[in-house]
Design an enzyme around this catalytic site. Structure first.
Site, PDB file in Angstrom:
ATOM      1  N   ASP A  10       0.777  -1.080   0.107  1.00  0.00           N
ATOM      2  CA  ASP A  10      -0.075  -0.067   0.067  1.00  0.00           C
ATOM      3  C   ASP A  10       0.825   1.269  -0.032  1.00  0.00           C
ATOM      4  O   ASP A  10       1.910   1.113   0.194  1.00  0.00           O
ATOM      5  CB  ASP A  10      -0.825   0.106   1.273  1.00  0.00           C
ATOM      6  CG  ASP A  10      -1.626   1.294   1.363  1.00  0.00           C
ATOM      7  OD1 ASP A  10      -2.319   1.630   0.679  1.00  0.00           O
ATOM      8  OD2 ASP A  10      -1.401   1.735   2.614  1.00  0.00           O
TER       9      ASP A  10
HETATM   10 MG   LIG Z   1      -3.055   3.198   3.390  1.00  0.00          MG
END
Ligand SMILES: [Mg+2]
Length: 229
Positions: A10
């Site tokens: 991420d």
């Molecule tokens: Mg994040």
């Protein structure tokens, strides 16, 4: 032998400090409007913004409505009428400049890239995410970058991961790990996709959900042990 071969990272609040980028973009926007951004106004913005994104997730409004009304709603509370679309455009240009790294992120990725296949999986606007990744120096260290806007889906949707899996060399799902700070998008998404998950939880927030990550880390360097580096 190492268990994992492919790592999905991420971006926001995992590799790049989104809170810092958001804060400075808001300050610049307010400066431009010749107003002072107080903590109260900033918190108010965050509430309005979060409320709109929740309505988006419920399918009540579309993405454009979220981003194009958040500033007009905010300023309205302070008796100022503004062009929400224009302010969003300006805010976005300031946000693109924010690429402060999370502590240890660049070193981590540089060290891992020779031993693992690294990919970015991020929810967001492509142009913004590419620019921030480029400016932070992370951009070239990944084999590919997958931004939700380009895929037509977003984490935690299984379709997002299907899109990613169709575009990376085939490895078994047992050899993949997703690393991210969000239980509801990264960890839930990884689970739905059938891969192991690592929750990056620097503030050691309690997990009040039923989502159980495979691993939990407080600092990025704890990954070395999990990955047997
Ligand atoms: Mg994040």
């Amino acid at each position: 032998m190492k268990k994992y071969k492919t790592l999905l990272f991420d971006v926001d609040d995992t590799l790049l400090d989104f809170a810092a980028a958001e804060g400075s973009a808001l300050r610049m926007l307010f400066e431009e409007q010749q107003l002072t951004l107080t903590t109260e106004i900033e918190n108010n913005y965050k509430n309005i913004n979060q409320g709109l994104w929740e309505r988006f997730e419920e399918g009540e409004i579309d993405r454009d409505e979220v981003v194009n009304t958040r500033f007009s709603l905010l300023f309205k509370e302070y008796g100022k009428e503004v062009d929400g679309v224009l302010l969003e455009k300006n805010y976005r240009s300031y946000l693109e400049e924010g690429h402060e790294l999370i502590e240890g992120a660049l070193e981590l990725i540089k060290k891992l890239r020779g031993q693992f296949d690294l990919y970015i999986v991020t929810n967001g606007v492509s142009k913004t995410q590419y620019k921030r990744l480029h400016n932070s120096g992370l951009h070239t260290l990944f084999k590919e970058i997958f931004v939700s806007e380009d895929t037509g889906y977003q984490k935690p949707m299984k379709e997002f991961f299907d899109y990613v899996f169709a575009r990376i060399p085939t490895v078994s799902k047992e050899e993949m790990l997703i690393i991210g700070d969000s239980l509801s998008s990264d960890i839930k998404g990884g689970q739905w996709a059938g891969i192991d998950t690592c929750w990056f939880n620097p503030k050691m927030k309690p997990n009040n959900t039923s989502i159980v990550p495979t691993f939990q880390i407080q600092k990025l360097e704890e990954l070395y042990k999990i990955l047997e580096v």
